[in-house]
Design an enzyme around this catalytic site. Structure first.
Site, PDB file in Angstrom:
ATOM      1  CB  THR A 211      62.546  27.866  32.417  1.00  7.37           C
ATOM      2  OG1 THR A 211      62.117  28.608  31.278  1.00  7.37           O
ATOM      3  CG2 THR A 211      63.223  28.799  33.376  1.00  7.37           C
TER       4      THR A 211
ATOM      5  CD  GLU B 192      63.211  30.936  36.306  1.00  2.00           C
ATOM      6  OE1 GLU B 192      63.271  29.816  36.847  1.00  2.00           O
ATOM      7  OE2 GLU B 192      62.394  31.221  35.424  1.00  2.00           O
TER       8      GLU B 192
ATOM      9  CE  LYS C   8      39.343  34.091  41.236  1.00  2.73           C
ATOM     10  NZ  LYS C   8      39.978  35.356  41.012  1.00  2.73           N
TER      11      LYS C   8
HETATM   12  P1  ADP Z   1      59.852  24.132  35.093  1.00  2.59           P
HETATM   13  O1  ADP Z   1      58.970  23.295  35.982  1.00  2.59           O
HETATM   14  O2  ADP Z   1      59.137  25.202  34.380  1.00  2.59           O
HETATM   15  O3  ADP Z   1      60.777  23.304  34.294  1.00  2.59           O
HETATM   16  P2  ADP Z   1      61.725  24.525  37.211  1.00  2.59           P
HETATM   17  O4  ADP Z   1      62.258  23.179  37.007  1.00  2.59           O
HETATM   18  O5  ADP Z   1      62.657  25.643  37.403  1.00  2.59           O
HETATM   19  O6  ADP Z   1      60.837  24.967  36.026  1.00  2.59           O
HETATM   20  O7  ADP Z   1      60.675  24.403  38.353  1.00  2.59           O
HETATM   21  C1  ADP Z   1      60.408  25.414  39.275  1.00  2.59           C
HETATM   22  C2  ADP Z   1      59.038  25.232  39.869  1.00  2.59           C
HETATM   23  O8  ADP Z   1      58.880  23.934  40.431  1.00  2.59           O
HETATM   24  C3  ADP Z   1      58.760  26.169  40.998  1.00  2.59           C
HETATM   25  O9  ADP Z   1      58.379  27.437  40.537  1.00  2.59           O
HETATM   26  C4  ADP Z   1      57.635  25.454  41.729  1.00  2.59           C
HETATM   27  O10 ADP Z   1      56.391  25.675  41.091  1.00  2.59           O
HETATM   28  C5  ADP Z   1      57.990  24.010  41.546  1.00  2.59           C
HETATM   29  N1  ADP Z   1      58.667  23.491  42.740  1.00  2.59           N
HETATM   30  C6  ADP Z   1      59.980  23.320  42.931  1.00  2.59           C
HETATM   31  N2  ADP Z   1      60.247  22.791  44.134  1.00  2.59           N
HETATM   32  C7  ADP Z   1      59.057  22.624  44.746  1.00  2.59           C
HETATM   33  C8  ADP Z   1      58.653  22.109  46.018  1.00  2.59           C
HETATM   34  N3  ADP Z   1      59.519  21.635  46.914  1.00  2.59           N
HETATM   35  N4  ADP Z   1      57.337  22.104  46.296  1.00  2.59           N
HETATM   36  C9  ADP Z   1      56.428  22.572  45.407  1.00  2.59           C
HETATM   37  N5  ADP Z   1      56.750  23.050  44.202  1.00  2.59           N
HETATM   38  C10 ADP Z   1      58.042  23.082  43.852  1.00  2.59           C
END
Ligand code: ADP
Length: 535
Positions: free
Chosen positions: A182, A325, A433
């Site tokens: 990640t 994940e 918040k």
């Molecule tokens: P990081 O952003 O930490 O690199 P990832 O690439 O695995 O990790 O991103 C996952 C995150 O991206 C999700 O937990 C969510 O917050 C966001 N995300 C992914 N797809 C969507 C979507 N279609 N709409 C909103 N948020 C999304």
């Protein structure tokens, strides 16, 4: 009683065998950064992957060893995906846009043995290597000046010594095949270790008409980088059906539009910023939308205005929600049974949420930590997920990252709408918040980018003596626009609750992005740490 069917291991190399056998002449095209375009096909990819298996064995690289790549999207990188996994190794895609410190940390944590890289990253590799002692061999994907590597030539020379008359290293379907970290937007990077089986099951779900609707006549252009979250599973899924693939080393919208038109691209996959850049380009040049059939958007919420624009151009929009994940796709905005009876506006709304679980993954929403359970309709809470391609334990961790029933806490805040659609409202730590009530940064941003003069927007919480936090909206204006704070606030009023309206708006030339092209809230929070809201 046990069933009496054959054992047939679900390994990713089987996908490539199928592609080469049944769709061997289906093309794999690469647009290189220097403007040249080259072509191979699924047979060629398989031949190169098998040669790489032989070349890895010659380097004394063994099954289970980590083979890392630091590269953009191209056919050699694709061959290396199958070459590494075909040798029984674990393919580790590194994100070149991470900070050097993070890369060093990740390479050492993964204990990478081999590193394949694009010549463009040669200076970076030179700086990394002294700090990454496990990397015994480097191979440059390009030939020429920087193709020094440990071997003295480029990838083509390296595998060119082999004849490809080899077999994949045999192994069980539950063995590891790939490692993705990640990006660490929310703490230390964590390694997700996909198995052959989890990737193949994800693939089988992805190709279905209700998901990506892939077939031999499809032509897939993944704009999402190969180092980001398993490339959303697109290499595996395209091989499974023998779709044509088009790769581009650059994300220049002009280049992408040319590719879409000239190569007959049907499926394009990218994060929302890709669509913003595409529209901006079309407006600037007056060009028409290339005739693609499907847009897959994920990684961040896609604003309804973008969905609407794509749909008006006749493009099927599939928004997916997921994370590294979850391999990464867990939910998908497939069309419900009453799709044809819906109005256009209703259809746009469906596609602007995050969809419903695909078979193989389950989601639920539970009370946020420290909050009372919210039982109302579309109650909002912490999103959890489990399924056949969801992480159980991070690489190198001693304990599982799921609860006793395998639920994995995503760190996202979401609600489930009456029709079953998932609606992501925020990341737990991005929520603002105010006076004990939550404001969704995502919804504020979506409302702001609906304004025609807003290119990009991000909302973050700023300390407030009375309300604890209040929203600051950071905006990138369209070129030449003189949009002011008062005008934008007037536009937002009526679109979000009054108490959600930002206390201040800052106009910036650009917003920091993460390695995967998403807005980096962490950088924005750092930058505005001492920001004082107007009283
Ligand atoms: P990081 O952003 O930490 O690199 P990832 O690439 O695995 O990790 O991103 C996952 C995150 O991206 C999700 O937990 C969510 O917050 C966001 N995300 C992914 N797809 C969507 C979507 N279609 N709409 C909103 N948020 C999304």
């Amino acid at each position: 009683m046990l069933g009496a069917m054959q054992e047939w291991d679900l390994r990713v190399t089987g996908l490539l065998d199928h592609a080469a056998r049944e769709h061997g002449s289906r093309e794999v095209v690469t647009q290189w950064a220097d403007g040249s375009r080259t072509r191979t096909d699924w047979s060629g990819i398989r031949r190169d992957a098998l040669k790489m298996v032989q070349a890895l064995r010659r380097l004394d690289i063994y099954p289970g060893d980590r083979v890392a790549t630091l590269a953009m999207n191209h056919a050699r990188h694709l061959a290396a995906w199958f070459g590494a996994t075909g040798a029984g190794c674990v393919l580790h895609t590194l994100n070149p846009r991470l900070f050097e410190e993070q890369l060093v940390w990740i390479i050492n944590h993964a204990d990478d043995r081999v590193l394949l890289y694009d010549a463009a990253f040669h200076p970076l590799v030179e700086r990394l290597l002294p700090r990454c002692p496990s990397v015994a061999r480097t191979i440059c994907f390009d030939s020429g000046a920087f193709a020094s590597g440990s071997f003295g030539g480029g990838f083509d020379d390296w595998i060119g010594r082999e004849d490809g008359e080899a077999l994949w290293t045999p192994g069980a379907e539950r063995e590891a095949c790939m490692l993705c970290y990640t990006s660490g937007t929310t703490g230390d990077p964590k390694g997700v270790l996909y198995s052959h089986r989890s990737n193949v099951l994800h693939t089988l779900a992805m190709v279905a008409p209700s998901c990506l609707d892939l077939a031999p006549r499809s032509c897939v252009l993944p704009v999402v980088p190969m180092f980001h979250a398993n490339n959303w599973g697109l290499p595996w899924a395209s091989a499974a059906v023998g779709a044509k693939m088009v790769w581009s080393q650059t994300n220049d919208p002009q280049v992408l539009c040319d590719l879409m038109r000239e190569e007959g691209v049907s499926h394009v996959a990218g994060v929302p910023t890709v669509w913003f850049a595409l529209f901006e380009h079309l407006e600037r040049t007056g060009a028409a939308m290339p005739p693609i059939r499907q847009a897959l958007s994920g990684g961040a919420a896609v604003p309804a205005s973008v969905v609407e624009r794509l749909m008006r151009a006749g493009v099927r929009v599939v928004q997916a929600w997921g994370m590294t994940e979850t391999s990464p796709i867990a939910t998908m905005t497939y069309e419900p049974a009453d799709w044809d009876e819906m109005s256009f506006e209703e259809q746009v709304a469906v596609k602007s949420f995050q969809g419903r679980p695909v078979y193989g993954s389950e989601v639920r929403v539970v009370a946020l930590e420290g909050e009372a359970a919210d039982d109302g309709p579309a109650a909002s809470g912490a999103l959890q997920v489990r399924g056949a391609w969801t992480v159980r334990r991070y690489f190198g961790a001693e304990e599982d990252c799921t609860d006793g029933e395998q639920w994995f806490d995503t760190g996202d805040v979401a609600s489930l709408l009456p029709d079953g659609s998932l609606r992501i409202t925020d990341r737990t730590k991005d929520l603002i918040k105010s006076g004990g009530e939550w404001i969704s940064s995502v919804e504020l941003e979506n409302a702001a980018v609906a304004h025609p003069d807003v290119m990009e927007a991000a909302a973050i919480g700023i300390f407030h003596p009375k309300w604890d936090e209040r929203p600051l909206l950071v905006v990138v204006r369209r070129e030449g626009s003189e949009l002011g704070e008062r005008e934008l606030l007037a536009f937002l009023a009526g679109k979000v609750a009054r108490w959600w309206l930002p206390d201040a708006i800052e106009f910036l030339a650009d917003i920091p992005h993460t390695g995967s092209g998403k807005i980096s809230k962490k950088d924005l929070r750092d930058r505005f740490r001492d920001y004082r809201l107007p009283v």
